[in-house]
Design an enzyme around this catalytic site. Structure first.
Site, PDB file in Angstrom:
ATOM      1  N   PRO A   1     -27.471  26.311   9.732  1.00  0.00           N
ATOM      2  CA  PRO A   1     -27.911  25.509   8.582  1.00  0.00           C
ATOM      3  C   PRO A   1     -29.243  25.993   8.040  1.00  0.00           C
ATOM      4  O   PRO A   1     -30.188  26.233   8.796  1.00  0.00           O
ATOM      5  CB  PRO A   1     -28.021  24.104   9.181  1.00  0.00           C
ATOM      6  CG  PRO A   1     -27.002  24.089  10.275  1.00  0.00           C
ATOM      7  CD  PRO A   1     -27.034  25.475  10.851  1.00  0.00           C
ATOM      8  N   CYS A   2     -29.294  26.161   6.709  1.00  0.00           N
ATOM      9  CA  CYS A   2     -30.461  26.791   6.095  1.00  0.00           C
ATOM     10  C   CYS A   2     -31.532  25.791   5.682  1.00  0.00           C
ATOM     11  O   CYS A   2     -32.636  26.192   5.326  1.00  0.00           O
ATOM     12  CB  CYS A   2     -30.026  27.603   4.867  1.00  0.00           C
ATOM     13  SG  CYS A   2     -29.325  26.608   3.532  1.00  0.00           S
ATOM     14  N   GLN A   3     -31.244  24.496   5.725  1.00  0.00           N
ATOM     15  CA  GLN A   3     -32.201  23.514   5.210  1.00  0.00           C
ATOM     16  C   GLN A   3     -33.582  23.590   5.860  1.00  0.00           C
ATOM     17  O   GLN A   3     -34.591  23.373   5.185  1.00  0.00           O
ATOM     18  CB  GLN A   3     -31.636  22.093   5.354  1.00  0.00           C
ATOM     19  CG  GLN A   3     -30.486  21.784   4.415  1.00  0.00           C
ATOM     20  CD  GLN A   3     -29.153  22.252   4.967  1.00  0.00           C
ATOM     21  OE1 GLN A   3     -29.081  22.896   6.002  1.00  0.00           O
ATOM     22  NE2 GLN A   3     -28.073  21.911   4.272  1.00  0.00           N
TER      23      GLN A   3
END
Length: 389
Positions: free
Chosen positions: A74-76
């Site tokens: 996940p890039c958040q």
């Protein structure tokens, strides 16, 4: 060559890896809508889709049976548009990616994330990720802070004497408009890749170094030879003032020396029908236009005759000014899901499941298929040449 993918999302990385010659044994993803997308399309690929948290899965049965492990954590935690918490964000799944590499011992791995991970404020954690992948069996002690673990890994790395499981790891930032297999990617999407090859194989990590597509070649086709406009059966417009000096310089260039032109939004989507606001195409899946698009300061749409700006997932739905097409008169409209899929170089028969917002989120989080293919081809070539598959 067999592969397993973590955090598979809508399948962009998996499709690119498959196109490079790998067989995806299983795809792991926790988001239900993304899993529906993968299941909807798996009949043509034969993938096993495992819905659930990677942290809850046991990968040890795959030990030494898998050539490649891939994934997009996940890039958040690292996104330019996120909260920038990095290692303090509970969504940081890089430690799980390292665990899976440790448990499976693949010949190679490919993990990708957003450009934001390379920013200066994340420099120490960027090094921490690389060193964890380099020495996956050197885990953090109970209660040990990550900076302390990083210091131990740095000390170990400086000695170059560790004889356990290690990987040669190369991090590389790619702009997908300039790097892509085949026709290329019509989007200026920047992704950082961590690519590793197991050290005991005696191989070198060979990633693409030469750009496959050229901005200058595109400008030459548009404003010198005008073949771009002729191909699209359009009247040649006036050269924009801001490009005049560059176009004048390109007049003296041999076009053959400039390489393959970058693809534009028009190149990617102009053959799709304009179904009108709020209407849906009966023949093309995922092709409908939602009304209400508008630009915001600093968040304008993608010009039709350039590679698209980076598509974004949005934290609470579709970003208002980001995932839009901007016309010459300044007006904008939302891209359809099918148009976004083309900008991400998904095939037209790849169906995106979920609501409009969920579909746009899946595509906003995806890696372009043709960029993934280019990187995976370099890994496949390394393993094949050495006779390790």
């Amino acid at each position: 060559m067999k592969s397993i993918e973590l955090f598979a999302g809508a399948g962009g990385l998996a499709l690119g890896v498959e196109a490079a010659g790998f067989e995806n044994v299983a795809l792991y993803e926790w988001n239900h809508n993304a899993c529906d997308t993968l299941r909807r399309n798996r009949t043509q690929h034969g993938w096993e889709v495992v819905e659930g948290d990677v942290a809850d899965q046991d990968f040890r049965p795959f030990r030494d049976e898998i050539d490649l492990v891939t994934g997009g954590p996940p890039c958040q935690p690292f996104s330019m548009g996120g909260k920038h918490k990095a290692q303090n964000d509970k969504r940081d799944m890089f430690p799980q990616a390292v665990r899976v590499v440790r448990d499976i011992r693949p010949k190679a791995f490919i993990f990708e994330n957003v450009k934001g991970l390379t920013r200066r404020s994340f420099a120490n954690y960027f090094s921490y990720i690389r060193l964890q992948f380099s020495y996956p069996t050197i885990t953090a002690k109970r209660g040990e802070e990550w900076m302390s673990h990083l210091a131990r890994l740095e000390a170990l790395d400086s000695k170059c004497s560790f004889r356990g499981l290690t990987y040669k790891v190369i991090p590389r930032l790619f702009n997908s408009a300039l790097y892509g297999a085949g026709p290329g990617v019509p989007q200026r999407r920047e992704r950082v890749f961590f690519v590793g090859v197991r050290s005991d194989l005696g191989l070198e990590v060979n990633l693409p170094t030469e750009e496959t597509h050229s901005v200058d070649a595109l400008l030459h086709d548009q404003w010198v030879s005008n073949v771009y406009w002729h191909r699209h059966k359009l009247k040649v417009p006036t050269v924009p003032e801001k490009l005049a000096r560059k176009v004048e310089r390109l007049q003296d260039y041999n076009r053959d020396m400039l390489g393959t032109a970058c693809r534009t939004v028009r190149d990617a989507i102009s053959d799709l029908p304009n179904v009108g606001p709020g209407r849906r195409s009966r023949s093309i899946p995922n092709h409908f236009f939602n009304p209400g698009a508008r630009s915001y300061a600093g968040h304008t749409g993608s010009p039709y005759d350039q590679p698209a700006k980076t598509l974004k997932a949005g934290d609470h739905g579709v970003p208002g000014g980001e995932n839009t097409l901007q016309f010459a008169d300044g007006s904008v409209r939302y891209f359809s899901i099918r148009e976004c899929a083309r900008l991400q170089t998904f095939p037209d028969d790849w169906i995106i499941e979920g609501s409009w917002t969920e579909g746009m989120r899946q595509l906003g989080n995806a890696v372009p298929v043709k960029l993934a293919q280019l990187v995976a081809e370099s890994v496949a070539g390394t393993l094949k040449k050495a006779g390790n598959v």
